[in-house]
Design a protein around this motif. Structure first.
Motif, mmCIF file in Angstrom:
data_model
loop_
_atom_site.group_PDB
_atom_site.id
_atom_site.type_symbol
_atom_site.label_atom_id
_atom_site.label_comp_id
_atom_site.label_asym_id
_atom_site.label_seq_id
_atom_site.Cartn_x
_atom_site.Cartn_y
_atom_site.Cartn_z
ATOM 1 N N TYR A 66 73.503 59.232 25.491
ATOM 2 C CA TYR A 66 73.557 60.208 26.576
ATOM 3 C C TYR A 66 72.588 59.826 27.694
ATOM 4 O O TYR A 66 71.415 59.544 27.455
ATOM 5 C CB TYR A 66 73.190 61.594 26.047
ATOM 6 C CG TYR A 66 74.146 62.113 24.999
ATOM 7 C CD1 TYR A 66 75.314 62.781 25.353
ATOM 8 C CD2 TYR A 66 73.878 61.902 23.645
ATOM 9 C CE1 TYR A 66 76.198 63.251 24.393
ATOM 10 C CE2 TYR A 66 74.752 62.375 22.673
ATOM 11 C CZ TYR A 66 75.912 63.037 23.051
ATOM 12 O OH TYR A 66 76.777 63.491 22.089
ATOM 13 N N CYS A 122 70.934 61.549 30.922
ATOM 14 C CA CYS A 122 70.709 62.941 31.301
ATOM 15 C C CYS A 122 70.027 63.035 32.664
ATOM 16 O O CYS A 122 69.006 62.385 32.904
ATOM 17 C CB CYS A 122 69.841 63.632 30.245
ATOM 18 S SG CYS A 122 70.542 63.539 28.573
ATOM 19 N N ARG A 123 70.577 63.860 33.527
ATOM 20 C CA ARG A 123 70.050 64.007 34.890
ATOM 21 C C ARG A 123 69.064 65.164 35.010
ATOM 22 O O ARG A 123 68.292 65.210 35.978
ATOM 23 C CB ARG A 123 71.205 64.204 35.865
ATOM 24 C CG ARG A 123 72.095 62.976 36.024
ATOM 25 C CD ARG A 123 73.357 63.297 36.772
ATOM 26 N NE ARG A 123 74.204 64.203 36.008
ATOM 27 C CZ ARG A 123 75.420 64.594 36.387
ATOM 28 N NH1 ARG A 123 75.921 64.181 37.548
ATOM 29 N NH2 ARG A 123 76.124 65.414 35.630
ATOM 30 N N ASP A 124 69.090 66.104 34.095
ATOM 31 C CA ASP A 124 68.169 67.240 34.162
ATOM 32 C C ASP A 124 67.995 67.828 32.775
ATOM 33 O O ASP A 124 68.606 67.370 31.796
ATOM 34 C CB ASP A 124 68.680 68.295 35.160
ATOM 35 C CG ASP A 124 70.103 68.742 34.871
ATOM 36 O OD1 ASP A 124 70.483 68.833 33.671
ATOM 37 O OD2 ASP A 124 70.864 68.990 35.825
ATOM 38 N N SER A 153 68.980 70.572 31.461
ATOM 39 C CA SER A 153 70.176 71.159 30.848
ATOM 40 C C SER A 153 71.028 70.081 30.170
ATOM 41 O O SER A 153 71.649 70.334 29.127
ATOM 42 C CB SER A 153 71.001 71.908 31.895
ATOM 43 O OG SER A 153 71.508 71.021 32.876
ATOM 44 N N GLU A 154 71.052 68.877 30.736
ATOM 45 C CA GLU A 154 71.822 67.797 30.111
ATOM 46 C C GLU A 154 71.112 67.250 28.876
ATOM 47 O O GLU A 154 71.771 66.828 27.916
ATOM 48 C CB GLU A 154 72.107 66.689 31.130
ATOM 49 C CG GLU A 154 73.062 67.155 32.224
ATOM 50 C CD GLU A 154 73.573 66.029 33.103
ATOM 51 O OE1 GLU A 154 73.125 64.874 32.940
ATOM 52 O OE2 GLU A 154 74.440 66.309 33.959
ATOM 53 N N ALA A 214 72.120 69.722 26.278
ATOM 54 C CA ALA A 214 73.507 69.523 25.846
ATOM 55 C C ALA A 214 73.610 68.352 24.868
ATOM 56 O O ALA A 214 74.350 68.412 23.874
ATOM 57 C CB ALA A 214 74.403 69.292 27.059
ATOM 58 N N ALA A 215 72.855 67.275 25.130
ATOM 59 C CA ALA A 215 72.880 66.115 24.240
ATOM 60 C C ALA A 215 72.320 66.475 22.868
ATOM 61 O O ALA A 215 72.892 66.112 21.825
ATOM 62 C CB ALA A 215 72.101 64.969 24.858
#
Length: 334
Positions: A279, A281-283, A285-286, A289-290
């Motif tokens: 994954y 991830c940009r922030d 929240s990501e 999610a991962a």
């Protein structure tokens, strides 16, 4: 000119690394290159003192400590090829009497060489935004990484119910910013099932991270052998609010051990982590999610196998050997 890669006698490869510490810096890359080219003679020069752990890791290979790389010293070793790892201009008194390849691993002024290669396309864009020098675009040479040593204990990754997520980083303050404390507090609060492990965390940050993770945490001192933990972690998570990695060897080694990468969608990570293998991830929240996805044991097993296959193909020693020899044939042909 005879191709360096096709020499009848074993090629003598001289590598120059800045710091004589195997944990972090360029020493680990130089070590891996010696393993990727077992049919060559090897000498490794460090531009600082060499730690006992580094000497133990390199085994019987000749290690030297120089203050500067000079034509006379290189000639004395009768080297066929010199690889300068991130070497600064004032540390080389050249030109050197052997084909010299600068291997650039981060942004900065580097010594002159016959050719330059970069560890990632991201780094090329930072160093040469116009697209390179006259005569062609810069070469990207993905670093080789070894398979981490397997731990003595039996593999438990597939047997446990809840995941273990780790962070392995050079033990310097700039790699462990204070912003990690609220970051992990949020993740630990969201995922009480996850256990956390940190390698290389400065002692001054440990109490705050222990509180942030509600005590579900283990700390390990940085060492060359600590890489074996990548076989037991389900995922390696790397986030830094300000520092972008040009490559990221830990992520590559983790994939070769089946450890799922969950990392910042920046820098060299974007060239390593492919869809379905981890994954980006940009922030926050990501990242959440991962982590939510890998709570499923079946999902973890699928991602682990895919990450291992991808990591072996991208950063395996045989793949690097083939890429380097093709590059040398191109660069040294008449």
């Amino acid at each position: 000119m005879t191709s360096v890669g096709e020499a009848v006698e074993p090629m003598h490869l001289l590598q120059v690394a800045n710091v004589g510490r195997i944990c972090g810096g360029t020493a680990a890359c130089a070590w891996t290159i010696t393993r990727a080219l077992p049919d060559c003679r090897h000498t490794v020069v460090f531009l600082s003192s060499i730690t006992p752990e580094t000497r133990a890791a390199f085994g019987d290979l000749p290690l030297l400590s120089w203050s500067q790389v000079t034509a006379r010293d290189v000639a004395g070793l009768n080297a066929d090829l010199v690889i300068l790892h991130n070497t600064a201009p004032d540390r080389v008194c050249g030109p050197l009497p052997a084909f010299t390849l600068l291997y650039q691993h981060s942004v900065g002024r580097r010594a002159a060489a016959d050719a330059t290669v970069f560890c990632s396309r991201w780094l090329v864009e930072r160093c040469r935004p116009e697209g390179g020098e006259a005569g062609g675009s810069p070469e990207v040479l993905i670093q080789p990484v070894p398979v981490p040593p397997r731990p003595d204990s039996a593999e438990v990754r597939a047997l446990r119910e809840h995941p273990v997520v780790g962070r392995l980083c050079t033990p310097v303050d700039r790699k462990w910013p204070g912003e990690l404390v609220p970051f992990y507090a949020r993740l630990a609060g969201r995922f009480p099932q996850i256990e956390w492990e940190f390698v290389g965390c400065p002692r001054g940050l440990r109490d705050a991270l222990r509180d942030a993770c509600d005590g579900r945490i283990r700390f390990h001192d940085a060492s060359w052998s600590a890489r074996s933990l990548l076989w037991t972690w389900d995922a390696v998570l790397y986030h830094h609010p300000a520092l972008t990695e040009s490559f990221g060897r830990v992520v590559a080694e983790g994939m070769r051990a089946g450890c799922i990468p969950i990392v910042d969608a920046r820098g060299g990570f974007c060239e390593q982590v492919a869809a379905g293998r981890g994954y980006l991830c940009r922030d926050e929240s990501e990242f959440e999610a991962a982590l939510s996805a890998i709570l499923c044991a079946c999902k973890r097993r699928t991602l682990s196998r895919a990450a291992m296959t991808h990591g072996n193909r991208l950063c395996g020693l045989q793949a690097f050997r083939a890429r380097l020899r093709r590059l040398l044939r191109t660069l040294t042909q008449d």
